[in-house]
Design an enzyme around this catalytic site. Structure first.
Site, short mmCIF file in Angstrom:
data_model
loop_
_atom_site.label_atom_id
_atom_site.label_comp_id
_atom_site.label_asym_id
_atom_site.label_seq_id
_atom_site.Cartn_x
_atom_site.Cartn_y
_atom_site.Cartn_z
N ARG A 1 0.81 -1.21 0.00
CA ARG A 1 0.00 0.00 0.00
C ARG A 1 0.84 1.27 0.00
NH1 ARG A 1 -0.83 3.05 4.16
NH2 ARG A 1 0.00 1.44 5.55
N CYS B 1 -3.68 -3.33 12.39
CA CYS B 1 -2.66 -4.34 12.07
C CYS B 1 -2.74 -5.48 13.08
CB CYS B 1 -1.27 -3.71 12.06
SG CYS B 1 -1.05 -2.50 10.75
N ARG C 1 -14.42 -17.80 24.65
CA ARG C 1 -14.89 -16.61 23.93
C ARG C 1 -14.33 -15.32 24.52
NH1 ARG C 1 -21.35 -18.16 23.18
NH2 ARG C 1 -20.99 -20.22 22.21
N HIS D 1 11.64 2.48 22.50
CA HIS D 1 11.15 3.68 23.18
C HIS D 1 10.00 3.30 24.11
CE1 HIS D 1 9.47 7.95 23.28
NE2 HIS D 1 10.71 8.05 23.71
#
Length: 264
Positions: free
Chosen positions: A21, A146, A127, A51
């Site tokens: 992308r 992501c 679940r 960091h």
């Protein structure tokens, strides 16, 4: 964190060249899993400095259900800047989906509070899941999730978590993701009077960007050091009351940081 270095090498050795992308180009593999025993140390990469401020504040920001970068800026964290609009908004990204998933009747589901209740009252449930992948709102998000889906599992009074990450920037993003979810497991475990168990990371499109190759080879040339230890200094009244100063990473002795461009 030898597993992490082994993954980097695997992508270099076996990866397929792909377009993406961002137009940067990647070497990519599909499907990989790593397991970290959280009793053996906090899984923070030592072959470069990570960091910590950004990792901790980002997780606290997610847990508040926030999707504007103002809080991050107040705490000198800039990792979301490239995707925010002129008002600092990101659309219905992680925090919104975790804390206020919209329902067709106009209500919202707080997935994190639901998971906490399940862990305390029905720990054997299959679940105990949080999803950020809301197909009805993907087009409104500045960046599609992501790290999209995670599940908790309790056995022998230990809390484990498995994350499915559909897209993984191995050099820049993955060290953050591993540390962030390991921290979340420790926090959840403390709130539920459990011990931290394993964090299992499962990756889909797992890639190294073409402009991270020099940095990757440098990191692979370094010897991993001992994992640090996470100390949580107090137990707040709820998961949503943790502060940055509640966390201390003891014994973190990393190699120097390695800069690399972010693919946008």
């Amino acid at each position: 964190m030898k597993q992490y270095l082994e993954l980097m090498k695997k992508v270099l050795d076996e990866g397929t060249q792909k377009n993406d992308r961002t137009g940067t180009g990647t070497l990519s593999i599909f499907g990989h899993q790593m397991r970290f025993n959280l009793q053996e140390g906090f899984p923070l990469v030592t072959t470069k400095r990570c960091h910590l401020r950004s990792i901790i504040h980002e997780l606290l920001w997610f847990l508040q259900g926030d999707t504007n970068i103002a809080y991050l800026h107040e705490n000198n964290v800039t990792i979301w800047d490239e995707w925010a609009d002129e008002n600092g908004d990101l659309g219905p990204v992680y925090g919104k989906q975790w804390r206020a998933w919209p329902t067709p009747d106009g209500h919202h589901i707080d997935q994190i509070t639901t998971v906490l209740s399940q862990l305390k009252n029905d720990p054997d449930s299959r679940r105990i899941i949080v999803s950020a992948w809301n197909v009805g709102e993907l087009d409104k998000m500045a960046l599609a999730p992501c790290h999209a889906f995670f599940q908790f599992y309790v056995a022998d009074r230990k809390l484990s978590c498995q994350l499915y990450q559909r897209s993984c920037d191995v050099f820049l993003g993955l060290p953050f993701n591993i540390a962030s979810y390991a921290l979340l497991v420790h926090m959840m475990a403390q709130q539920c009077d459990l011990e931290a168990g394993d964090f299992i990371w499962t990756g889909g499109d797992t890639h190294l960007y073409s402009n991270h190759m020099e940095q990757t080879h440098l990191q692979l040339s370094r010897e991993p050091r001992a994992l640090p230890k996470l100390v949580i200094k107090r137990k707040p009244d709820s998961l949503f009351d943790y502060r940055f100063d509640d966390f201390e990473i003891e014994g973190y002795d990393p190699h120097p940081g390695i800069k690399a461009p972010v693919a946008i």
